[in-house]
Structure formats: C-alpha cells, structure tokens
Enzyme design. Structure first.
Site, PDB file in Angstrom:
ATOM      1  N   LEU B 241      35.036   2.468  12.701  1.00 53.26           N
ATOM      2  CA  LEU B 241      34.456   1.230  13.217  1.00 53.26           C
ATOM      3  C   LEU B 241      33.538   1.461  14.426  1.00 53.26           C
ATOM      4  O   LEU B 241      33.964   2.002  15.445  1.00 53.26           O
ATOM      5  CB  LEU B 241      35.568   0.246  13.596  1.00 53.26           C
ATOM      6  CG  LEU B 241      35.091  -1.121  14.123  1.00 53.26           C
ATOM      7  CD1 LEU B 241      34.213  -1.831  13.090  1.00 53.26           C
ATOM      8  CD2 LEU B 241      36.272  -1.995  14.498  1.00 53.26           C
ATOM      9  N   HIS B 242      32.298   1.057  14.283  1.00 52.03           N
ATOM     10  CA  HIS B 242      31.339   1.214  15.383  1.00 52.03           C
ATOM     11  C   HIS B 242      30.189   0.235  15.270  1.00 52.03           C
ATOM     12  O   HIS B 242      29.808  -0.191  14.186  1.00 52.03           O
ATOM     13  CB  HIS B 242      30.785   2.640  15.421  1.00 52.03           C
ATOM     14  CG  HIS B 242      29.941   3.005  14.239  1.00 52.03           C
ATOM     15  ND1 HIS B 242      30.485   3.263  12.990  1.00 52.03           N
ATOM     16  CD2 HIS B 242      28.599   3.153  14.092  1.00 52.03           C
ATOM     17  CE1 HIS B 242      29.511   3.557  12.135  1.00 52.03           C
ATOM     18  NE2 HIS B 242      28.358   3.491  12.775  1.00 52.03           N
ATOM     19  N   PHE B 243      29.654  -0.126  16.434  1.00 53.09           N
ATOM     20  CA  PHE B 243      28.410  -0.886  16.538  1.00 53.09           C
ATOM     21  C   PHE B 243      27.389   0.046  17.165  1.00 53.09           C
ATOM     22  O   PHE B 243      27.746   0.962  17.907  1.00 53.09           O
ATOM     23  CB  PHE B 243      28.595  -2.110  17.439  1.00 53.09           C
ATOM     24  CG  PHE B 243      29.544  -3.130  16.884  1.00 53.09           C
ATOM     25  CD1 PHE B 243      29.067  -4.231  16.188  1.00 53.09           C
ATOM     26  CD2 PHE B 243      30.916  -2.989  17.057  1.00 53.09           C
ATOM     27  CE1 PHE B 243      29.951  -5.173  15.680  1.00 53.09           C
ATOM     28  CE2 PHE B 243      31.797  -3.921  16.550  1.00 53.09           C
ATOM     29  CZ  PHE B 243      31.313  -5.025  15.854  1.00 53.09           C
TER      30      PHE B 243
END
Lengths: 397, 446
Positions: B241-243
């Site tokens: 999970l990453h932005f």
C-alpha cells in the site's frame, strides 16, 4: 531598508506618482491593485467602492492577498483559473463567490488584467475589478424566488444570487464553515449561496468599462513619473528579468537567498528575497544587477570566495563559511550554500545562494534545523524555476 | 483466463535491484532496512499533524490564508529532506535535468522526456485482471528500502497540535506511516507515502489510509503538491500500500476540465462528472469535514476494488478536490486491443499521465508531443460511456448505502477473493442489481 508598509505604498506611488491614489478613489468602481513583485502578491490599493462593498477597512486589506475574500462556497476550479491567469500574465473574467467581512457570501464578476511596463514589457501590477452580480440565477427549484425583486432595486447588492439570509445567522461562523453542505440541499442552514450564477452582458460591459477607466488613470499618472505603463504588452526587452509569476513563487520562500544569472556578464543578482534585504541591510535597487562580491570585505578569506567560484565553474553545489558585510559595515559569518538551478530544458539557468547567519544557527526556530530550512529553500527555488519556465504563456517563453 | 502485461517495472528504491538476493538476514541484513532485522534502535524525524474538524482545512472565511502562513512546515520538511537526499546522490538521475514543457494547445498537457527512468531493468509480467491481490513478502516491498531513503514518519498528533521531533525512535508497536523518496522521480520532491508500513498491507484503499493521504495534502498546503494512487491493474507495480506525490507548479489538464454536478451527499460532499476530458471520471469536493470527504472517496474506491475495477485517484488542490478515474487500459493491453503505435511509446497511463502529465521515454515522442497524441492515448484509458455509467451506479450505491459498519467490515476482511474475469463480470452484474434497488431509498436525489 524598505519597511513592509513603505514597500506597499511605494509600489503605487513610485510608478504613478503621489496623486494617483486620489484619482483612483474618485472612480466609483470596486477594484483592487496587487503587486506580483512583492512577496505574497499583496493588495497595494483598494478602492473606496471595494472597501464599502466588502465591509473591510483599508488597513485590513492592504498588504493581504486577495484570497482572504474567498471561502468554502468559492468554486475551487475558478480559483485555479485565476491562479493560471496570473501565472500566464493574462486577463480573465470569471464569476466568483466572495465573502464580505461579516461572512456573507455573494456572487460577483471578477475581471482581472495585468498592467505592463512600457519600457521592458514586464508585469507591474494586476488590477481586479469586482462587479456584484445582480441578476437572479437559474433556479432548479422554487426556493429563493423572493429575492429577485429585492436585489434589483437594492443597490447594496450583497444578497443577490443568494438565498434569503437569516440575519442572526450572519455571525454564525460555525454553520458558515461547513457551507459546502448548505449549497445544494434544501435544509436552511442560514448562509446559502447559489451554486452557479451567470453575469449579464451588462455586467460584463460594466466590468470592462471600469477596467478601461482604471487603466487610463494608471497610464496617465505613470506619465508623471516617466515610468510608463500600458494595458497591452508592447515589447519584452528586459534581459535577465524574471517573469512576475516566477517572482510570485520565489516571494513565498522565507529564507534569505539570491538568484544570479550565469549567462549575463559578471553573474549579476536577478532576484533577492525579502529576508536577504533584512539580513544585509541593503535595499532592492542597491542589490539587483550587481555581482555578489559586494558582500565581501577586507577580512573575507579569499579561499572561501575561490571555493564558490570553483563550484560555480564545476556546476556543483557547495557550502562555504564566509565572512560577509552588511550595508552598515558590520560583519557576520555566513554559512552560504550555493547550487546550480536548472530550468525546464534541463539547462542551468541560475545559481542560488542561500545565506545563513552562523550566529543564528542554533536558534531553534520551529524544530527544523537551519540546514534543513536552507535546503528546503533550494528545493522550493528549483520547483519554481523549473515549473515557471515550462512555456505556455510565461514571459520567458 | 489470466490477463497479464509485460512492462518495465519502475525502480522506486535502490534496494529493489537486489530482489533475488535475500539470504543475509541474521544480525541485520546489512542494508539498514526497515525490517525487524535492522529497525531496532533506528530513528527518523517524525511529523505529527493536527486533525482538523472543519471543511478541508479551512480556517474560517479567510481559510485560504493557509498558503500565506510564514512557515509551511510539512512543505519545508519534505523539500529540505528531499534536497538533502539529492545532494547525497541517492537518486538514479537528476530529474531537474530532464527536459519538460507544456504542450501548446487547448488543454495544456505537460510532457517530460525521461530517458533514464526505465533503463537497466528487464520487462516483467504483471497480472492485470485482479485489483486485489494478497501481499507477497517474497517480492519487493517497502520494508526492504534503506533507512536513508525514508524522509520522515507521518502521523496524527496525539494532543491535537502539530508536533515535530527531528529524531524520533521508530515505534514498531505503533504502526508508523512513513514518507520515502522514489529514487526514479518523475518530478522534484517525488515521494511515496506508505501507511502503516510494517503491517505489510497490499495495494488496497481503506478509509484510514486514504484519510492519511488527504491529511498529507492538506498539511502540505501547496496546491502544486498532489498525491496520487494507482490500483493494481491500473499501473501500480508494487503490491504494498502506497500513495505517490510530487511537486509541479503547473495546473494539470484534468484540474482545468469542466465538470458537471451529479449529486451532493448529505455530508456535504459534492460529486461531479468530468466533461470534455479524454478519461471519464468523478470529482469529489466539499464535505462538512475532511473526514466526510475522505470517507466518500474511500467508499467509492473500496466499491471499485471489490468489484475488480482498476482505478486511479488524484488528490489535488491541497486535498480539496479529488479525482477518481476507473480505467481499462491494462485490460485492453492484455487482450491485444491497444494499437501498436500507442504501445510503442511504452507510456504507462497511471494517475499522473491520466491527469495530463505525460512522462515520455523516447525523444521522438517528446518532440512530436501534441494535444492530439495525448488525447489519443488517454482516450484508450477511459471506460466507455456506457460502462462508466454502470460503474457510477455501483459507486453511488456504495457511497449512499455504505454506512460505517458495512464498509468497515469489508475493509477489515483480510481475505482477498480471487475472481476470474468471467466471475467478476457475473458479480458486477448481480451487485449492480442489488445496489440499484437500494439506490432509490439511499441516494440523495436532487
């Protein structure tokens, strides 16, 4: 040294003479003048009509950025469009929700134009005319019909294009803060504003003719100082001049720094920040166009200046501890960071020099180390220079 | 049938290269990473933001003052730390030396020539028909990056005030979220926000993580600092999970696109549809609180990923406007439906490209970049009008009906249900019916 308020006053008076304020105040229109070359692009003049319409006093408005009149009901996309126009140094006419001092939102036609220097074609000021929109907007439901007649006869106009406002809710900031929620649904939260509003042809003409009047006053009075302005960019000859939009971006950076142009003879300063003037005691005109060596003095170590020279030649960043002198001849140890800055083509356009007074080094400002703040200034300069040399409408393109 | 595409994965960390080299765990892996082997005693700056209750970070009527604040703290921290890593030479190339321009034309597409980003890496197969896939610890993930690539920890403040600790220990128990550099930046300040990094979450939106991303946008307070999200199947290459986020002080074409309001939710969130833009999408704005806005978008994202619809998200204007774009390019690519001339450019239409910032790999594409070419590519990314309306129906159903409980349960569900393509279609159909019937009672009608 230029004081803050002096700077704001100078912005108008030095260009259009002392008498222009009176002439502008005689115009019945509601408008503001902003200066993109002062940090924060502040309002340097606000007409009587504008202050009356917005419910602010002059001192509350001068020196502030125009965004203080925006609020939660202001369309974000419209704000973005104005930002774009400023960046591209062009005029714009757009419908916008503004807020009076008491928190009342109202629709107005916002008409902004740049004012150019006749001499070198750079932007001197932006003039923004605000015409309240009187006409009732299109309605999808029957709410708010009461307003139409009232606003037509009422020249105070604040309430037009907005549903009835309960007087006691005007001060209810709480509900106003969550205004977006009140925009569309039918529950009456007090402060409500129509979602869309179209200015009439008449209002558009009124804005345009106000603008013409203002521009002709400014043009006329600029003749008195010999520093002529015009509403259309005539020629752009200013070599080494930064675009107003780059100035606006650089003006947001709070650290003391200068930009020098390595493509001009003797690498002159083409930008210096407010904090630089504060640190060194020099005024803008004493600094612009000069090589940085005026900061050195008799006890400045030549090996330090040599290292700066070397890093410029090698196009590399460096940090140097160097003894510098203020205008009043007092000296200070400067932990100077120098770095090449590239433009959108990837070529070196400037060198940035960020000053840091060693004596202040250990002052704990707000938790960020002075070194980190110094580097953050470099980063902010990189973004501004790169982004604002990308073409599509900036002065330099 | 399993849909796959081959593409060059982006190297986001200097530790990504030695993926196969995993044999040195005991006594620290020697890379000073974020895993259990190395993390004990490690310290990183910590920025704790103030949770705001009012709309989108505004402070009253003069809320837009925020940009004028003397110290945009998060902004300065991020820029300073990033510049520091640049001067330490941690990036694979100097992104400010990459040519870039605004393409003349109506839309203002932005082109960048980046010849270095995709070098030295072989094309890899990516499965594109599953938006949700379980986390695979054997593949590269962000716990393997070196600590020097991490800029700071980012979390909500305990006491409601902004806090900064230049040297905070990493509290493993407290699930820190971190901001790390992307060593293959596409613009200055390119970073990755990795929520609760040690929990090894797969690429999948949940309410808490999305709110964190929105807080970061609001806290930076710079309209030119945007965050983006790519789901699997929409050109995310790392299933952790990453932005992403970076600075570019130019308005993106998607931000200029006109919009048409579809509806307002009773929490004050306005949802519009993009008009006159090559990719069909939704715009979320307003909301009584930042959390209302955040939840509406997360619920829409959760709906899309549960329905196996790949999508991208752009968080723009300091968190005040959020663009949600379902897409089908990778699927088309896998099915062989994308024209060779588009594939030849090797442009992967992820969130930045969809927003109008095109990163091009070949000089000829850069020199010939035009509104028309950009439009052609993005038009392939978009869902058809018919499909877009179907997807909207799903989304509105989910937002209007998805109360806290319903969605919370869904996102807590650790199982990732694998669907084949056909199954998904069947599920889409059935869920659409279910939600349609719910629509009448739940959706706020104008």
């Amino acid at each position: 040294m230029e004081s803050e308020s002096g700077l704001l006053e100078q912005s108008i008076n030095s260009r259009y003479s002392l008498w222009v304020q009176e002439a502008l105040n005689e115009l019945p229109d509601s408008f503001t003048v902003t200066d993109p070359y002062i940090s924060g692009q502040p309002i340097v003049f606000a007409s009587k009509g504008f202050l009356k319409m917005m419910g602010y006093s002059k001192t509350e408005v001068i020196g502030r950025n125009g965004r203080i009149f925006q609020g939660p009901g202001t369309c974000r996309r419209s704000v973005m469009e104005i930002r774009e126009a400023i960046r591209e140094e062009r005029g714009i006419q757009i419908n916008l929700v503004n807020y009076r001092r008491d928190g009342t939102p109202f629709w107005m036609l916002f008409h902004m134009c740049p004012v150019f220097s006749k001499e070198d074609g750079r932007v001197i000021h932006f003039v923004a005319v605000q015409v309240p929109i009187l006409r009732k907007p299109r309605r999808r439901n029957g709410v708010g019909l009461v307003y139409e007649e009232e606003s037509r006869v009422n020249e105070s106009v604040y309430g037009s294009c907005r549903r009835e406002v309960c007087s006691d809710s005007l001060v209810d900031l709480g509900s106003a803060l969550s205004l977006e929620c009140a925009l569309d649904d039918a529950d009456n939260r007090g402060l409500e504003i129509e979602e869309t509003c179209e200015a009439s042809e008449l209002e558009k003409q009124r804005a345009a003719s106000s603008m013409n009047n203002i521009l002709s006053v400014l043009t006329h009075y600029s003749e008195l100082t010999g520093r002529l302005v015009c509403g259309k960019r005539c020629n752009l000859t200013g070599v080494g001049l930064l675009s107003s939009s780059l100035n606006i971006s650089l003006g947001r950076i709070k650290q003391s720094f200068v930009l020098t142009d390595p493509h001009l003879p003797d690498m002159p300063i083409v930008y210096a920040s407010e904090a630089f003037f504060k640190l060194t005691g020099y005024a803008r005109h004493e600094v612009m166009g000069r090589n940085c060596r005026f900061l050195s003095g008799e006890d400045t170590d030549s090996s330090a200046t040599y290292r700066i020279k070397e890093s410029v030649q090698n196009e590399k960043a460096c940090t140097v501890r160097i003894l510098n002198y203020r205008k009043d001849k007092s000296s200070f140890w400067n932990l100077l960071h120098v770095s090449p800055i590239r433009n959108a083509s990837g070529k070196i356009a400037y060198f940035v020099g960020v000053q840091m007074e060693e004596a202040c080094k250990n002052q704990d400002g707000h938790g960020l180390s002075p070194e980190m703040r110094q580097l953050s200034a470099v980063g902010a300069v990189r973004i501004a220079v790169r982004s604002l040399s990308m073409g599509a409408g900036t002065s330099k393109s | 049938m399993m849909l796959k595409i081959k593409r060059v994965p982006t190297v986001v960390s200097n530790y990504q290269k030695d993926e196969a080299d995993e044999g040195r765990r005991a006594g620290g892996c020697g890379r000073n990473c974020l895993n259990k082997c190395c993390i004990s005693g490690a310290k990183l700056p910590l920025y704790a933001f103030k949770k705001q209750n009012n709309s989108s970070g505004d402070k009253g009527f003069s809320g837009h003052e925020k940009q004028e604040a003397p110290v945009a703290f998060l902004d300065s921290l991020l820029l300073g730390e990033w510049e520091d890593r640049m001067q330490k030479g941690l990036f694979r190339y100097d992104v400010t030396a990459c040519e870039t321009k605004v393409i003349p034309g109506q839309f203002g597409f932005i082109a960048q020539l980046n010849e270095g980003r995709h070098l030295k890496k072989r094309p890899t197969e990516f499965r594109v028909d599953k938006v949700l896939q379980p986390f695979d610890g054997s593949k590269f993930n962000f716990t393997k990056v070196g600590q020097e690539e991490v800029l700071f920890q980012f979390e909500a403040s305990e006491d409601g005030e902004v806090q900064f600790h230049p040297n905070a220990p990493i509290d493993v128990e407290n699930s820190p979220s971190v901001v790390a550099i992307n060593v293959s930046p596409i613009e200055y300040g390119h970073v990755l926000l990795i929520p609760r990094i040690l929990e090894s979450l797969p690429q999948r939106i949940d309410r808490e993580s999305f709110l964190l991303a929105l807080h970061m946008a609001a806290e930076a307070g710079n309209p030119y600092f945007r965050l983006g999200y790519n789901s699997l199947g929409a050109f995310a290459t790392i299933n952790h999970l990453h932005f992403q986020a970076y600075y570019l002080a130019v308005t993106f074409p998607i931000e200029k696109a006109p919009t048409k309001k579809i509806t307002s939710l009773d929490v004050g969130v306005k949802i519009s549809e993009l008009l006159n833009y090559p990719v069909r999408g939704l715009v979320f704005e307003g909301g009584n609180t930042l959390e209302d806005l955040s939840n509406s978008v997360s619920d829409a994202c959760i709906c899309l990923q549960e329905n196996n619809i790949p999508y991208n998200v752009l968080i723009s204007d300091c968190g005040k406007r959020i663009f949600l774009l379902p897409q089908c390019y990778a699927e088309k690519q896998a099915l062989g439906e994308v024209r060779a001339e588009l594939l030849d450019t090797q442009v992967n239409p992820a969130v930045w490209e969809i927003s109008g910032h095109m990163v091009l790999k070949r000089r000829e594409d850069y020199d010939e970049a035009s509104d028309e070419n950009a439009w052609k590519l993005l038009a392939e990314v978009s869902l058809s009008e018919e499909r877009f309306q179907e997807v909207n129906t799903l989304i509105f159903g989910a937002i209007a009906c998805g109360g806290d409980d319903g969605n919370a349960n869904l996102l807590e569900d650790p199982d990732v249900k694998p669907h084949s393509h056909e199954e998904v279609n069947a599920i889409n159909k059935s869920s659409r019916h279910a939600i349609l019937s719910g629509t009448q009672e739940c959706l706020v009608l104008q």
